[in-house]
Design a protein around this motif. Structure first.
Motif, PDB file in Angstrom:
ATOM      1  N   SER A   1       0.840  -1.198   0.000  1.00  9.72           N
ATOM      2  CA  SER A   1       0.000   0.000   0.000  1.00  9.72           C
ATOM      3  C   SER A   1       0.874   1.246   0.000  1.00  9.72           C
ATOM      4  N   GLN A   2       0.297   2.317  -0.508  1.00  8.40           N
ATOM      5  CA  GLN A   2       0.998   3.590  -0.530  1.00  8.40           C
ATOM      6  C   GLN A   2       1.017   4.154   0.885  1.00  8.40           C
ATOM      7  N   THR A   3       2.173   4.578   1.325  1.00  2.58           N
ATOM      8  CA  THR A   3       2.258   5.186   2.648  1.00  2.58           C
ATOM      9  C   THR A   3       2.254   6.699   2.503  1.00  2.58           C
ATOM     10  N   ARG A   4       1.721   7.364   3.496  1.00  2.33           N
ATOM     11  CA  ARG A   4       1.652   8.821   3.488  1.00  2.33           C
ATOM     12  C   ARG A   4       2.614   9.372   4.529  1.00  2.33           C
ATOM     13  N   SER A   5       3.093  10.569   4.275  1.00  2.00           N
ATOM     14  CA  SER A   5       3.929  11.235   5.265  1.00  2.00           C
ATOM     15  C   SER A   5       3.037  11.669   6.426  1.00  2.00           C
ATOM     16  N   MET A   6       3.652  11.988   7.555  1.00  2.00           N
ATOM     17  CA  MET A   6       2.884  12.425   8.714  1.00  2.00           C
ATOM     18  C   MET A   6       2.094  13.693   8.388  1.00  2.00           C
TER      19      MET A   6
END
Length: 126
Positions: free
Chosen positions: A54-59
């Protein structure tokens, strides 16, 4: 012969609606499962059955995504108005309700999303 991953499309997305016999025919598989030799051949030909990461997002992206939630946005505005008007009691209550509302929002998401959602606010989904 089974479908290659590149040929999957909308027709395969609802595979759970298909009768078992139809799926087995599409996959060219017997009800009792593949023999070891056939499974090895398909593994060599098609490759392992792996899910795409899955695509991870920055904080920062996670925080912005949370702030888009209308309930959280309304609470932020209400807290700001209360704070600027000097109503510190209301300000404190709204600030304390915000994380609870956000956790409630997380609880309404799917299990995988809920775990990622709660982890971003420091909760252990258990």
């Amino acid at each position: 012969m089974p479908l290659k991953p590149s040929t999957y499309g909308p027709a395969v997305e609802a595979f759970w609606r298909e009768p078992t016999s139809s799926l087995l025919r599409t996959l060219d598989a017997p009800r009792r499962g593949l023999r070891q030799q056939e499974a090895e051949r398909r593994l060599a030909q098609i490759g392992p059955n792996l899910a795409e990461p899955s695509q991870t997002r920055s904080m920062l992206q996670k925080v912005v995504h949370r702030l888009i939630n209308p309930l959280i946005a309304i609470l932020i505005v209400a807290a700001a108005v209360s704070g600027f008007s000097g109503d510190l009691g209301s300000f404190a209550i709204i600030v304390l309700v915000g994380p609870v509302a956000d956790a409630g929002y997380c609880a309404g998401t799917s299990r995988g999303s809920r775990c990622r959602c709660l982890a971003t606010i420091g909760c252990d989904p258990g």
